[in-house]
Structures are given as C-alpha cells and as structure tokens.
Design a protein around this motif. Structure first.
Motif, PDB file in Angstrom:
ATOM      1  N   ASP A 139     -12.294   8.811 -26.723  1.00 33.20           N
ATOM      2  CA  ASP A 139     -12.369   9.806 -25.648  1.00 33.20           C
ATOM      3  C   ASP A 139     -13.654   9.127 -24.921  1.00 33.20           C
ATOM      4  OD1 ASP A 139     -12.570  11.553 -23.720  1.00 33.20           O
ATOM      5  OD2 ASP A 139     -12.858  13.357 -24.924  1.00 33.20           O
ATOM      6  N   LEU A 140     -13.285   7.998 -24.188  1.00 36.98           N
ATOM      7  CA  LEU A 140     -14.446   7.278 -23.474  1.00 36.98           C
ATOM      8  C   LEU A 140     -15.393   8.402 -22.490  1.00 36.98           C
ATOM      9  CD1 LEU A 140     -12.950   3.985 -22.445  1.00 36.98           C
ATOM     10  CD2 LEU A 140     -14.669   4.350 -23.879  1.00 36.98           C
ATOM     11  N   PRO A 141     -14.682   9.073 -21.768  1.00 33.05           N
ATOM     12  CA  PRO A 141     -15.613  10.122 -20.777  1.00 33.05           C
ATOM     13  C   PRO A 141     -16.638  10.840 -21.750  1.00 33.05           C
ATOM     14  CG  PRO A 141     -13.338  10.187 -20.038  1.00 33.05           C
ATOM     15  CD  PRO A 141     -13.242   9.388 -21.478  1.00 33.05           C
ATOM     16  N   ALA A 142     -16.223  11.276 -22.828  1.00 33.86           N
ATOM     17  CA  ALA A 142     -16.843  12.258 -23.839  1.00 33.86           C
ATOM     18  C   ALA A 142     -17.881  11.354 -24.130  1.00 33.86           C
ATOM     19  CB  ALA A 142     -16.163  12.858 -24.659  1.00 33.86           C
ATOM     20  N   ARG A 143     -17.681  10.029 -24.625  1.00 39.69           N
ATOM     21  CA  ARG A 143     -18.686   8.979 -25.380  1.00 39.69           C
ATOM     22  C   ARG A 143     -19.630   8.873 -24.161  1.00 39.69           C
ATOM     23  NH1 ARG A 143     -16.504   6.558 -30.049  1.00 39.69           N
ATOM     24  NH2 ARG A 143     -15.399   8.349 -31.124  1.00 39.69           N
ATOM     25  N   ILE A 144     -19.253   8.381 -22.860  1.00 40.82           N
ATOM     26  CA  ILE A 144     -20.313   8.150 -21.964  1.00 40.82           C
ATOM     27  C   ILE A 144     -21.226   9.405 -21.750  1.00 40.82           C
ATOM     28  CG2 ILE A 144     -20.320   7.073 -19.799  1.00 40.82           C
ATOM     29  CD1 ILE A 144     -17.894   5.415 -20.167  1.00 40.82           C
ATOM     30  N   GLY A 145     -20.518  10.570 -21.510  1.00 38.59           N
ATOM     31  CA  GLY A 145     -21.281  11.584 -21.115  1.00 38.59           C
ATOM     32  C   GLY A 145     -22.362  11.947 -22.119  1.00 38.59           C
ATOM     33  N   GLY A 146     -22.039  11.262 -23.367  1.00 36.24           N
ATOM     34  CA  GLY A 146     -23.170  11.973 -24.599  1.00 36.24           C
ATOM     35  C   GLY A 146     -24.434  10.758 -24.375  1.00 36.24           C
ATOM     36  N   LEU A 147     -24.133   9.738 -23.604  1.00 40.85           N
ATOM     37  CA  LEU A 147     -25.309   8.970 -23.122  1.00 40.85           C
ATOM     38  C   LEU A 147     -26.423   9.792 -22.462  1.00 40.85           C
ATOM     39  CD1 LEU A 147     -23.752   5.633 -22.862  1.00 40.85           C
ATOM     40  CD2 LEU A 147     -24.968   6.402 -24.796  1.00 40.85           C
ATOM     41  N   PHE A 148     -26.104  10.694 -21.615  1.00 44.09           N
ATOM     42  CA  PHE A 148     -27.000  11.281 -20.738  1.00 44.09           C
ATOM     43  C   PHE A 148     -27.833  12.076 -21.395  1.00 44.09           C
ATOM     44  CE2 PHE A 148     -23.355  10.810 -17.587  1.00 44.09           C
ATOM     45  CZ  PHE A 148     -24.267  10.404 -16.577  1.00 44.09           C
ATOM     46  N   SER A 149     -27.898  12.636 -22.696  1.00 43.07           N
ATOM     47  CA  SER A 149     -28.759  13.367 -23.542  1.00 43.07           C
ATOM     48  C   SER A 149     -29.598  12.351 -23.933  1.00 43.07           C
ATOM     49  CB  SER A 149     -28.105  14.059 -24.606  1.00 43.07           C
ATOM     50  OG  SER A 149     -27.545  12.993 -25.467  1.00 43.07           O
ATOM     51  N   SER A 150     -29.402  11.202 -23.944  1.00 38.12           N
ATOM     52  CA  SER A 150     -30.648  10.031 -24.593  1.00 38.12           C
ATOM     53  C   SER A 150     -31.543   9.676 -23.161  1.00 38.12           C
ATOM     54  CB  SER A 150     -30.001   8.782 -25.350  1.00 38.12           C
ATOM     55  OG  SER A 150     -29.054   8.371 -24.334  1.00 38.12           O
ATOM     56  N   LEU A 151     -30.920   9.918 -22.195  1.00 40.73           N
ATOM     57  CA  LEU A 151     -31.762   9.588 -20.791  1.00 40.73           C
ATOM     58  C   LEU A 151     -32.891  10.062 -20.759  1.00 40.73           C
ATOM     59  CD1 LEU A 151     -31.487   7.635 -18.424  1.00 40.73           C
ATOM     60  CD2 LEU A 151     -30.201   9.162 -17.282  1.00 40.73           C
ATOM     61  N   THR A 152     -32.639  11.436 -20.947  1.00 39.07           N
ATOM     62  CA  THR A 152     -33.972  12.591 -20.750  1.00 39.07           C
ATOM     63  C   THR A 152     -35.200  12.128 -21.802  1.00 39.07           C
ATOM     64  OG1 THR A 152     -32.442  14.169 -20.383  1.00 39.07           O
ATOM     65  CG2 THR A 152     -34.778  14.719 -20.972  1.00 39.07           C
ATOM     66  N   SER A 153     -34.802  11.704 -22.861  1.00 44.92           N
ATOM     67  CA  SER A 153     -35.656  11.327 -23.859  1.00 44.92           C
ATOM     68  C   SER A 153     -36.613   9.902 -23.360  1.00 44.92           C
ATOM     69  CB  SER A 153     -35.447  11.132 -25.393  1.00 44.92           C
ATOM     70  OG  SER A 153     -34.404  10.242 -25.275  1.00 44.92           O
ATOM     71  N   LEU A 154     -35.650   9.225 -22.877  1.00 43.20           N
ATOM     72  CA  LEU A 154     -36.138   7.570 -22.469  1.00 43.20           C
ATOM     73  C   LEU A 154     -37.150   7.851 -21.092  1.00 43.20           C
ATOM     74  CD1 LEU A 154     -35.831   4.557 -22.180  1.00 43.20           C
ATOM     75  CD2 LEU A 154     -33.706   5.113 -20.739  1.00 43.20           C
ATOM     76  N   LEU A 155     -36.425   8.790 -20.286  1.00 44.46           N
ATOM     77  CA  LEU A 155     -37.469   8.930 -19.276  1.00 44.46           C
ATOM     78  C   LEU A 155     -38.823   9.710 -19.856  1.00 44.46           C
ATOM     79  CD1 LEU A 155     -35.021  10.494 -16.326  1.00 44.46           C
ATOM     80  CD2 LEU A 155     -36.120   8.303 -16.491  1.00 44.46           C
ATOM     81  N   GLY A 156     -38.872  10.596 -20.537  1.00 44.90           N
ATOM     82  CA  GLY A 156     -40.043  10.897 -21.085  1.00 44.90           C
ATOM     83  C   GLY A 156     -40.936   9.877 -21.770  1.00 44.90           C
ATOM     84  N   SER A 157     -40.210   8.682 -22.436  1.00 44.65           N
ATOM     85  CA  SER A 157     -40.831   7.844 -23.070  1.00 44.65           C
ATOM     86  C   SER A 157     -41.477   7.048 -21.908  1.00 44.65           C
ATOM     87  CB  SER A 157     -40.143   6.929 -24.067  1.00 44.65           C
ATOM     88  OG  SER A 157     -39.458   7.764 -25.032  1.00 44.65           O
ATOM     89  N   VAL A 158     -40.641   6.515 -20.948  1.00 39.31           N
ATOM     90  CA  VAL A 158     -41.349   5.946 -19.650  1.00 39.31           C
ATOM     91  C   VAL A 158     -42.598   6.481 -19.256  1.00 39.31           C
ATOM     92  CG1 VAL A 158     -40.640   5.265 -17.478  1.00 39.31           C
ATOM     93  CG2 VAL A 158     -38.991   4.670 -19.260  1.00 39.31           C
ATOM     94  N   LEU A 159     -42.561   7.876 -19.250  1.00 33.48           N
ATOM     95  CA  LEU A 159     -43.805   8.408 -18.346  1.00 33.48           C
ATOM     96  C   LEU A 159     -44.911   8.462 -19.392  1.00 33.48           C
ATOM     97  CD1 LEU A 159     -42.217  11.839 -16.946  1.00 33.48           C
ATOM     98  CD2 LEU A 159     -43.120   9.885 -15.671  1.00 33.48           C
ATOM     99  N   ILE A 160     -44.676   8.264 -20.715  1.00 30.13           N
ATOM    100  CA  ILE A 160     -46.087   8.359 -21.803  1.00 30.13           C
ATOM    101  C   ILE A 160     -46.425   6.877 -21.689  1.00 30.13           C
ATOM    102  CG2 ILE A 160     -46.582   8.004 -24.021  1.00 30.13           C
ATOM    103  CD1 ILE A 160     -44.621  10.541 -24.544  1.00 30.13           C
ATOM    104  N   VAL A 161     -45.593   5.825 -21.344  1.00 30.30           N
ATOM    105  CA  VAL A 161     -45.993   4.347 -21.492  1.00 30.30           C
ATOM    106  C   VAL A 161     -46.736   4.291 -20.037  1.00 30.30           C
ATOM    107  CG1 VAL A 161     -45.292   2.232 -20.944  1.00 30.30           C
ATOM    108  CG2 VAL A 161     -44.275   3.421 -22.940  1.00 30.30           C
ATOM    109  N   ILE A 162     -46.341   4.839 -18.931  1.00 30.39           N
ATOM    110  CA  ILE A 162     -47.191   4.482 -17.504  1.00 30.39           C
ATOM    111  C   ILE A 162     -48.455   5.214 -17.685  1.00 30.39           C
ATOM    112  CG2 ILE A 162     -46.991   5.320 -15.406  1.00 30.39           C
ATOM    113  CD1 ILE A 162     -44.133   5.124 -15.196  1.00 30.39           C
ATOM    114  N   ILE A 163     -48.619   6.344 -18.182  1.00 35.49           N
ATOM    115  CA  ILE A 163     -49.818   7.129 -18.488  1.00 35.49           C
ATOM    116  C   ILE A 163     -50.726   6.129 -19.243  1.00 35.49           C
ATOM    117  CG2 ILE A 163     -50.882   8.794 -19.265  1.00 35.49           C
ATOM    118  CD1 ILE A 163     -48.450  10.536 -18.601  1.00 35.49           C
ATOM    119  N   TYR A 164     -50.234   5.699 -20.388  1.00 39.69           N
ATOM    120  CA  TYR A 164     -51.180   5.018 -21.292  1.00 39.69           C
ATOM    121  C   TYR A 164     -51.578   3.675 -20.765  1.00 39.69           C
ATOM    122  CZ  TYR A 164     -49.943   7.802 -25.576  1.00 39.69           C
ATOM    123  OH  TYR A 164     -49.731   8.783 -26.492  1.00 39.69           O
TER     124      TYR A 164
END
Length: 359
Positions: free
Chosen positions: A128-153
């Motif tokens: 189920d490709l749509p479901a598999r790709i849609g599941g990647l969106f959940s990891s995108l939020t944590s990625l953005l949080g990590s990016v913000l932390i790296v920028i601050i540091y």
C-alpha cells in the motif's frame, strides 16, 4: 596490566552507554559543531574577496548563518512537498509496478502459470504505497524539531567561538596545559574544517550533476533526489550508492520501463565514479589520514550507535579521536594503527590557531 585492561574495558563500556543514552542531546550538538565549522570556513572564504575584506567578521558570520537557516528550512519544505506529491502519485506508481510485473511474467512465459495471479497479489496486493508514504509525514515533524535545535546550537556556538581560547587560558592557565590543548584543538580545527568544507563543495557538485541527469531523464522529484544524493555522499563508500538506488527504484515505479531505468542507473553511476574517483581525490586527498579499513569500522560502529546520523558523523568523529589519541603516549599506537600513513603530532606553530582563525 590486567587491572589496566579491566579499567579500560569498563571505561569503554561506560562511554558506549553514555553515547547510546545521550543520543538525543549529543547528536544535535555534534551536528551544530560540524555546521559551525563549515559556516565559519565559508565566512573566511568570503573575506578573501576584496569587496568584503572590510566587513566585520561577525557580520559575515551572521550572513552565513542566515543563509544556513534559510537553506535548512528550504530543504524541509522540499521534503514536505515531495512527500505530499509522492502520496498523490503512489496509486499510479503501484499500477505501473503491477503492469511491469505482468510484462516480465509474459516475457518468461509465466503468465500461464496458475499461481501467477496469487504471486502478483502477494507481491503487490500487500504493498500500500499511499499508506507507506503517508507514514513518512510523522517523522517529518521530529526532523523539523531536530533542525531547529541544530540551528539554535549553531547560533550560540558561532557567537562564542572567538572567546574559546580566552576561556581555555583562564581555565587551564597560560602555561603548558592551555598551549597543549590549543595545539590539539588547532590540529582538529584544521583537518576537520578543511575536510568538511571541501566535502560540502564536492557534494554540491555531485548534487548539481545528478540533478541535471534526473531532470534530463524526466524523473519525478529530481530536486529532492539530487539533494538526497548530495547529503548521502557524506557517508563514505556506501552513501553514494545508496543515493543512486533511491531515484532508480522510483524510476521503476514511475516509468515501468526496465531499459529506461538501466540508462538512468548508468548515467548516475558515471556521475558517482567521476566525483568519487576524479574530483574528490583531487580536492580532498588524504586530509584526514584514515585507513580505508578504519573508515569501514568507524562507519559500522557509529551507525550501530546512532543510525544514519552516526554514519554521516563517522569520519569526522574518528579523525578527532585519532588526533586526540596521538597526543597521549599510551594511546598513540592506536592512532598509528588506524591512520593511513605514519601519524605525527600536531605542529607547535598551530597552537594558537584554534577558534581565532576559524576552523
């Protein structure tokens, strides 16, 4: 001797436990330090231009930092848009894969096999490709949080970078200890700063060449895959080929044409060979003085600890360890064993270069 062995083993196990437990804190800090190396080297490069020589160093560093922030958020936007479009096109990709499977089966005379329908259903019906790709969106939020932390540091590190020599002198005195620490730091500064800057330029060239190939072949999300190829090239040996595999796999689903996919694979492979065998050795050379076997071991070790983040950080971290090991008589043999050529201590004239002249 036995007591020393057990103590060393205990310290190693404790260090490994700290690295695993403290991953959420250590990895963003190391990523920020590496980013600062590249940013300050970029600011130093800008100061070589005649028109910018009179600009204050802090101003150039702030401009570079602002560009870094814009670049990271642009990258996050590209990832978000790409995932959304992939989810929309996933049904078409799945249909193309099923059609290709049917053609391959017909070419080998397998379409008459009564179990072929079951095989196709098992192979693609569960995908189920749509479901598999849609599941990647959940990891995108944590990625953005990590990016913000790296920028601050990174912002705080750049603001205090020039004051580190004074802090070291105040903490360890103006005698031999402070000079020794600055000597080791200067060698780390030179090697890691030069390597990361040149490696970033190499990856940028590779990304641009790959984008030209992907765009000419009309591959979907050419910009996204070019960015992935450039970033994965930070991983020694394996990263470049992993970067090629991702768009190649997508091309199978997009085109449903084996020959077109083989042509794409050939062109991307030529780009990788050119960069890896011609461009990178000329620009980077043996700056980090690590043996290939040591690089593979480091890649396995840091990947096991921190996953993809550890794979990207493996070479710089191992090079830092080699420089530190070479400074102590007890660990110097380890530095010699994992070096590519005979290892030498940091030259004394570099003691004061750390932080003051940039990485």
């Amino acid at each position: 001797m036995l007591q020393t062995l057990f103590l060393s083993l205990g310290i190693a196990l404790m260090a490994g436990w700290i690295l695993i437990v403290g991953k959420a804190v250590i990895v963003p800090v190391l990523a920020a330090v590496i980013a600062v190396y590249v940013l300050i080297n970029g600011a130093a490069w800008l100061r070589r231009w005649t028109v910018l020589r009179r600009c204050p160093a802090w101003l150039l560093q702030m401009v570079i930092l602002a560009g870094f922030v814009v670049g990271l958020f642009s990258l996050a936007a590209v990832v978000a848009v790409t995932l959304e479009e992939m989810a929309d096109r996933a049904p078409a990709y799945q249909a193309n894969l099923e059609t290709l499977a049917v053609r391959i089966a017909e070419a080998f005379g397998a379409e008459s096999d009564p179990t072929w329908a079951d095989i196709r259903r098992l192979a693609f019906g569960q995908l189920d490709l749509p479901a598999r790709i849609g599941g990647l969106f959940s990891s995108l939020t944590s990625l953005l949080g990590s990016v913000l932390i790296v920028i601050i540091y990174a912002g705080f590190l750049m603001g205090q970078w020039a004051s580190f020599p004074r802090r070291i002198a105040e903490a360890f005195g103006t005698g031999g200890n402070a000079a020794w620490i600055l000597e080791i730091g200067g060698e780390i500064n030179r090697r890691i700063g030069d390597y990361l800057t040149v490696k970033t330029l190499v990856n940028l060239v590779l990304g641009l060449l790959s984008y030209a190939v992907l765009w000419a072949m009309d591959v979907d999300f050419a910009l996204f895959w070019a960015v992935c190829i450039g970033l994965l090239n930070y991983i020694p040996y394996l990263g470049s080929w992993l970067g090629v595999m991702l768009p190649v796999i997508l091309s199978v689903a997009q085109f449903g044409d084996i020959w077109r996919t083989l042509l794409l694979t050939l062109l991307l492979t030529v780009m990788q060979i050119f960069v890896g065998s011609v461009l990178e050795p000329r620009w980077i050379g043996r700056q980090l003085n690590l043996s290939p076997f040591a690089v593979i071991l480091a890649l396995s070790f840091w990947s096991a600890l921190w996953g993809i983040s550890g794979a990207i950080l493996a070479v710089p971290l191992t090079s830092v360890l080699v420089i530190i090991f070479s400074a102590f008589p007890g660990t110097r043999p380890i530095a010699v064993l994992i070096s590519d050529v005979a290892h030498s201590a940091p030259p004394p004239e570099r003691r004061e270069e750390i932080f003051t002249s940039g990485p």
